[in-house]
Every structure is written in C-alpha cells, then in structure tokens.
Write a protein that holds these residues in place. Structure first.
Motif, PDB file in Angstrom:
ATOM      1  N   THR B  65       0.810  -1.210   0.000  1.00  0.00           N
ATOM      2  CA  THR B  65       0.000   0.000   0.000  1.00  0.00           C
ATOM      3  C   THR B  65       0.847   1.265   0.000  1.00  0.00           C
ATOM      4  O   THR B  65       0.307   2.365   0.114  1.00  0.00           O
ATOM      5  CB  THR B  65      -0.929   0.033   1.225  1.00  0.00           C
ATOM      6  N   SER B  66       2.167   1.124  -0.115  1.00  0.00           N
ATOM      7  CA  SER B  66       3.077   2.280  -0.130  1.00  0.00           C
ATOM      8  C   SER B  66       2.811   3.233   1.028  1.00  0.00           C
ATOM      9  O   SER B  66       2.770   4.434   0.843  1.00  0.00           O
ATOM     10  CB  SER B  66       2.981   3.055  -1.449  1.00  0.00           C
ATOM     11  N   ASN B  67       2.582   2.699   2.182  1.00  0.00           N
ATOM     12  CA  ASN B  67       2.516   3.562   3.360  1.00  0.00           C
ATOM     13  C   ASN B  67       3.086   2.772   4.520  1.00  0.00           C
ATOM     14  O   ASN B  67       3.296   1.571   4.431  1.00  0.00           O
ATOM     15  CB  ASN B  67       1.080   3.993   3.643  1.00  0.00           C
ATOM     16  N   ARG B  68       3.391   3.493   5.607  1.00  0.00           N
ATOM     17  CA  ARG B  68       4.010   2.777   6.714  1.00  0.00           C
ATOM     18  C   ARG B  68       3.261   2.972   8.010  1.00  0.00           C
ATOM     19  O   ARG B  68       3.816   2.855   9.083  1.00  0.00           O
ATOM     20  CB  ARG B  68       5.457   3.218   6.863  1.00  0.00           C
ATOM     21  N   ILE B  69       2.014   3.313   7.891  1.00  0.00           N
ATOM     22  CA  ILE B  69       1.240   3.547   9.102  1.00  0.00           C
ATOM     23  C   ILE B  69       0.058   2.590   9.190  1.00  0.00           C
ATOM     24  O   ILE B  69      -0.170   1.960  10.221  1.00  0.00           O
ATOM     25  CB  ILE B  69       0.778   5.010   9.162  1.00  0.00           C
ATOM     26  N   LEU B  70      -0.678   2.472   8.104  1.00  0.00           N
ATOM     27  CA  LEU B  70      -1.884   1.645   8.154  1.00  0.00           C
ATOM     28  C   LEU B  70      -1.513   0.173   8.247  1.00  0.00           C
ATOM     29  O   LEU B  70      -0.574  -0.284   7.613  1.00  0.00           O
ATOM     30  CB  LEU B  70      -2.703   1.904   6.902  1.00  0.00           C
ATOM     31  N   THR B  71      -2.264  -0.546   9.060  1.00  0.00           N
ATOM     32  CA  THR B  71      -1.998  -1.974   9.226  1.00  0.00           C
ATOM     33  C   THR B  71      -3.200  -2.762   8.712  1.00  0.00           C
ATOM     34  O   THR B  71      -4.275  -2.196   8.503  1.00  0.00           O
ATOM     35  CB  THR B  71      -1.749  -2.303  10.709  1.00  0.00           C
ATOM     36  N   VAL B 251       6.197  -3.739  15.646  1.00  0.00           N
ATOM     37  CA  VAL B 251       7.270  -4.602  15.210  1.00  0.00           C
ATOM     38  C   VAL B 251       7.843  -4.118  13.882  1.00  0.00           C
ATOM     39  O   VAL B 251       9.063  -3.990  13.712  1.00  0.00           O
ATOM     40  CB  VAL B 251       6.708  -6.032  15.107  1.00  0.00           C
ATOM     41  N   ALA B 252       6.962  -3.767  12.948  1.00  0.00           N
ATOM     42  CA  ALA B 252       7.441  -3.334  11.631  1.00  0.00           C
ATOM     43  C   ALA B 252       8.160  -1.995  11.739  1.00  0.00           C
ATOM     44  O   ALA B 252       9.242  -1.818  11.175  1.00  0.00           O
ATOM     45  CB  ALA B 252       6.271  -3.227  10.661  1.00  0.00           C
ATOM     46  N   THR B 253       7.578  -1.057  12.502  1.00  0.00           N
ATOM     47  CA  THR B 253       8.190   0.266  12.601  1.00  0.00           C
ATOM     48  C   THR B 253       9.571   0.180  13.238  1.00  0.00           C
ATOM     49  O   THR B 253      10.533   0.779  12.762  1.00  0.00           O
ATOM     50  CB  THR B 253       7.291   1.201  13.430  1.00  0.00           C
ATOM     51  N   PHE B 307       2.423   4.064  21.136  1.00  0.00           N
ATOM     52  CA  PHE B 307       3.513   4.182  20.181  1.00  0.00           C
ATOM     53  C   PHE B 307       2.977   4.698  18.847  1.00  0.00           C
ATOM     54  O   PHE B 307       3.553   5.592  18.229  1.00  0.00           O
ATOM     55  CB  PHE B 307       4.127   2.791  20.029  1.00  0.00           C
ATOM     56  N   PHE B 308       1.845   4.152  18.427  1.00  0.00           N
ATOM     57  CA  PHE B 308       1.208   4.543  17.171  1.00  0.00           C
ATOM     58  C   PHE B 308       0.854   6.026  17.192  1.00  0.00           C
ATOM     59  O   PHE B 308       1.150   6.768  16.260  1.00  0.00           O
ATOM     60  CB  PHE B 308      -0.051   3.692  16.982  1.00  0.00           C
ATOM     61  N   LEU B 309       0.250   6.461  18.312  1.00  0.00           N
ATOM     62  CA  LEU B 309      -0.140   7.866  18.434  1.00  0.00           C
ATOM     63  C   LEU B 309       1.075   8.778  18.393  1.00  0.00           C
ATOM     64  O   LEU B 309       1.086   9.801  17.698  1.00  0.00           O
ATOM     65  CB  LEU B 309      -0.893   8.087  19.750  1.00  0.00           C
ATOM     66  N   ILE B 310       2.117   8.395  19.153  1.00  0.00           N
ATOM     67  CA  ILE B 310       3.319   9.229  19.202  1.00  0.00           C
ATOM     68  C   ILE B 310       3.927   9.331  17.801  1.00  0.00           C
ATOM     69  O   ILE B 310       4.280  10.416  17.325  1.00  0.00           O
ATOM     70  CB  ILE B 310       4.337   8.636  20.202  1.00  0.00           C
TER      71      ILE B 310
END
Lengths: 252, 318
Positions: B65-71, B251-253, B307-310
């Motif tokens: 999906t070419s993004n690094r936030i959505l799971t 884990v991915a981040t 962690f996600f929010l930060i």
C-alpha cells in the motif's frame, strides 16, 4: 519508432487528450512542448504504459505497449515521472541499481554493476553515491532519478520535465548528456520540456500540443516561428535567427 | 546488520528458554519437569507462529500500500473475525463456540477471511475509482460496520454468553489450541518461502506504482497477490490468538528503524525476531515476575497504541 494511433483520454467525460496519431522516428530527441494543461504529460505517461488510454494504441519499437508483458517492455522502454516519492530510504547508488532490475531481477552481476557505475558517472553523481536521497538538493535528486533510467539501458527513454529543479549549469549539463546519449549510444528520448529554447537548442523534433490536440510536429526550424509559438502559448513571441539555433524571445 | 540480527536472535532464544524452564517445581530432568516444559512449548510455538504471521503481514501490507502507518487491521480483518465469532454465539448460543472448535472451523474461517479480502481488493482495484485511498476508506468503513454489527449482537446476548465470547475475543497466548499449530506452521512456512523468493520484487514494489511498472512489474497483479498473502497470515494469527491491532505496527516500525535499510531481505527477519522478543519477553516478565500472564495482549495493545499515536503526532501526516 514510436507510433501512436488515435490515442485519446478523458477524465469525467472531459477530453484531455486526442485523438492523436503521431509517428516519432527512432533515435534523437523529441521535445513535447505546449502550455500548461496541454496534455503533454498525459501523452508521455500513456506512451510509457503508466496510464491506459481510452482509445488507440501505442507501439514502441515492435512492442504494443498495452499487450506486451511489462517485464519485456521494461528492457525496451523506460519512463521517469516528474514527481517521485518513495516510502523507503535509499542511497543514490541503491536507487540507480534498481534501474538494473528488469535485467538482473535483483541479483546484480558485474555487468550490471558496470552499468550502474557508468550511469552515476554520466550524471556526475559518483561523489554522491552513498548519500541518501532525502539529503540531496532537488537538482541532485533529479539527476539521480535520471541516472536510474539510464542504468535501465533501454532504447527508448521518456522523461517528464527532466530539467525540473535544475539550475542553468545543471540544466545545460543534463541536456548535453541526453544529446550525447542520443548520439553516441543511439538512444531515443521523448521529453516534456517547458523551456522552448532548450527544445530548440537540443531537440531533433518538436511536437507542440495545445488543449490535448496536436498543433504541429517538426524540426526546430519548422516549429520555432513567431506565429506558431505565439498561437501555441497565447503570448507574443519573436523568434531570432542570429545564432546556431532559433531562439524565442518572449520575456517582455 | 548480522551482528544485530545475531544479538536479537540470542535475546529471543534466552526469552524462549526462560519461558520454557523458569520456576518449575519438579526436579529438572524429572517426568513432571518435561510435562510442564512440553505444555509451555505450545505457548512458545504459538508465539513463534503469531510473531511470524503478524510481522510478515504488516511489512507486506506496508509495501503493497506504499505507506508505513496503516496496518491490515484497519482494512477490517479483525473486525470480520469478531463479527463471525459473535454471530456464532448470537445465533447458536455459547456452547456452539466450544462445539465448533476444531480444524474445520479454523479452515473455514481462514478461507472466509481470505475470500473476503480477495473479493474486496479485486473489486476495488478493478473499479474505475481503483486507487488506494478509496480502498482504505472502504476498508475502514467496512471495519466500522462489522464492529457495529458485533456490538449490536453482543448487547443482545445473555451475560454468561457474553462472558464466554469476550474470553474468546481477547487474544490469549497461553490458551491456544495445540491442534492448530502444525497446520499453521505449515501454511506460514510455505508463505514465507514464497515471500523470500520474491524479496527483490518486494523491494521494487515498495517504490510505488509508477516506478515499479517502469521496472517491469505488473503492479496490480503483484499487489493483489501480496494482499491475499496478508489475508492468509492475519487470518491464521487472529484465529489462533484473537485480534492484535497494534502489534504488527510496533514490530514493523521498529524493524525499519533498526535495520537502517529498506531491503526486505533485512527488514523481514528483523521484524520477525523483534516480534518474537516482544511476545516471549513480555510473556516472561508478566508471567514470572508479575504473575499476570493473561494480560499480555492487552499490554501490547496499550503500548502499541501509544507508540502509534506518538509516531503519528511526530510525523504529522499519514
């Protein structure tokens, strides 16, 4: 040779391109010029199979762009878009090495490595090879992208505004390199370009578009004329012929 | 890179040994000792499967999906799992959960989730509005829809039925069914082999549609394939331990930060080992130091959510 037959594209019922039929011979540099919204980039992305036309066909070399497997096409034709954003963080050398993917499938041989080195050198990027792309200036980044498509080593290369972000020195340098690649390596370039004088100085053919329609196609001497350019850009243009190539003057 | 990988692997190994052997009452080597170890082995095996499934799925989803936030969970996967479990209790009562446990149910659930995912992506990608944002939007809305349907049905349940259901819905590492493990391992092993042979393609896909197409990949086809793989992995993980919304994200981040490289051949092993250390280490600390094993997934979700929010606030955009 690149052959376009009846290529057209509409967005939400509004036609933005064509239908256009056009033949571009192999070899040399073809410049696509025209005002904003003329359909230059649309035409280029259709040629490069990044956009599907609503009608018509594009044949590059012997390959029909719509039906040839992307993998085969990537060895014949490469395209660079104007804006490139990657989520991954890459160095210049890593980016350029991706250009070899169609040939190497990810495992670089010594020959691939040599292509990468040549491309880096060709665009004077050797000193920057280990810098990350996000640490470069816009112009350096632009050169790195061009180096990637050069490393891809295709006969046909489509570039969307390769002079974007480049200063005078690097713009002239880039055009000289493209000219050299066309003359020495027999590449065929199709470039979208805004500076009509760069097109006049370096291109073999100028294709003028306006409102999605083909206005004129010909050598710089044929297209660089007061009335042609004036009508094309809706601006008073005077073309001077006192140098090696015609020069359009329109600044005031 | 190799040094970090070895260090991480060693930590994972130590954690695994700790989980397996810490504080066992019978003499080491006695029959009772091995009995306890083999029971705990099920937990460790579950964690290995879940860590592999979640980490690989999240990294692949990011690439596709070419993004690094959505799971993947934002695409409505886990909501689908919840709605299926809830519907089971709602229509057939609490005993149906126990009665329908077993391989067949897992297989059917997995197949349903994969089918749902594939249909959704096929439809969205082939449509005229076939772009990523539309797809994510539809994914979010579907997820919310499933969640609302689940909430509605849960309100109509008797308290005891609701109790049975909520015990099922919160992932529990120490309470998964050992029967699934060999099958899950087999499927995940096969998927990982496929992913590994395609690692160079994945690197190219991560460059986005235009560059990947220029380099000769059939972008739409590759992405559809990846999303099917993601669906398979997530459905296995969810079926085994319940929803884990933020685990894959952490884990991915962390893996992207630690590897300092974007090559999948490096990110994927890192993500897997980080996942393993998180699960095993967290479990060890909670169980043997705080005597609170059941809440591991709650804590991972809490820390992961923070962690996600930060991360989101620091980055400032999607």
């Amino acid at each position: 040779m690149i052959t376009l037959s009846n290529v057209s594209k509409s967005y939400a019922g509004k036609r933005v391109l064509g239908p256009i039929s056009l033949e571009l011979p192999a070899g040399g540099i073809t410049a696509l010029v025209g005002p904003n919204g003329a359909g230059k980039s649309t035409l280029l992305t259709i040629m490069g199979r990044l956009l599907e036309p609503d009608s018509g066909t594009v044949v590059v070399g012997e390959a029909n762009v719509a039906t040839t497997p992307s993998r085969e096409l990537a060895k014949v034709l490469s395209i660079l878009r104007q804006e490139n954003h990657f989520i991954t963080r890459l160095t210049v050398a890593q980016l350029v090495a991706f250009g070899r993917f169609p040939h190497s499938r990810g495992r670089l041989t010594a020959a691939d490595q040599a292509h990468v080195e040549n491309a880096l050198e060709f665009l004077s990027l050797t000193d920057l090879r280990d810098r990350f792309l996000d640490e470069l200036s816009g112009g350096q980044r632009q050169r790195a992208y061009v180096a990637m498509v050069l490393a891809q080593d295709t006969r046909y290369i489509l570039l969307d505004e390769p002079l974007n972000n480049l200063d005078i020195h690097h713009a002239v340098g880039m055009m000289r390199q493209l000219r050299r690649a066309a003359d020495e390596l027999g590449k065929t370039f199709v470039i979208v370009i805004h500076d009509i004088n760069f097109a006049s100085a370096y291109a073999d053919r100028i294709v003028a578009l306006r409102d999605g329609e083909l206005v004129m196609a010909g050598t710089p001497d044929e297209t660089m004329r007061d009335e042609v350019l004036g009508a094309l850009f809706d601006t008073e243009v005077r073309v001077r012929h006192d140098g090696a190539y015609p020069l359009a003057v329109y600044y005031r | 890179m190799w040094v970090r990988l070895v260090i991480l692997g060693s930590i994972a190994l130590v954690c695994a040994l700790g989980v397996l052997t810490w504080g066992i009452a019978p003499e080491p080597g006695s029959r009772g000792f091995w009995l306890v170890v083999s029971r705990r082995g099920i937990t460790v095996a579950t964690m290995i499967v879940v860590a592999a499934a979640q980490s690989v799925a999240t990294v692949l989803f990011h690439t596709a999906t070419s993004n690094r936030i959505l799971t993947p969970s934002i695409m409505g996967f886990e909501a689908l799992y919840v709605v299926m479990q809830t519907a089971l209790v709602f229509f057939w009562g609490a005993q149906s959960l126990a009665a329908t446990d077993g391989l067949l149910k897992v297989a059917i659930q997995s197949a349903l989730m994969v089918a749902f995912a594939t249909l959704l992506y096929r439809w969205l990608f082939s449509g005229r509005l076939g772009n990523l944002h539309t797809m994510l939007l539809v994914g979010v809305i579907l997820g919310m829809g499933f969640a609302s349907v689940s909430t509605f049905m849960q309100r109509m349940l008797t308290p005891s039925e609701f109790d049975v259901l909520s015990a099922r819905l919160f992932g529990n590492m120490s309470n998964s069914n050992p029967e699934y493990i060999p099958w899950a391992t087999l499927v995940i092993g096969a998927v990982i082999v496929v992913v590994w042979t395609r690692r160079h393609r994945l690197d190219v896909l991560a460059l986005g549609r235009e560059t990947a197409t220029n380099l000769g990949l059939n972008f739409r086809g590759e992405v559809t394939g990846l999303l099917v793989i993601v669906a398979i992995l997530i459905s296995i993980s969810t079926t085994m331990v319940g929803p884990l919304t933020f685990f894959g994200f952490i884990v991915a981040t962390l893996a992207y930060q630690l590897t300092g490289s974007s090559a999948h051949s490096r990110v994927l092993p890192f993500a897997f080992l980080l996942g393993l250390v998180t699960l095993l280490g967290g479990y060890f600390i909670l169980r043997h130091i705080f005597s609170a094993a059941g809440v591991l997934s709650v804590i991972i979700e809490f820390v992961g959510g923070l962690f996600f929010l930060i991360y989101l606030l620091r980055k400032g955009r999607l």
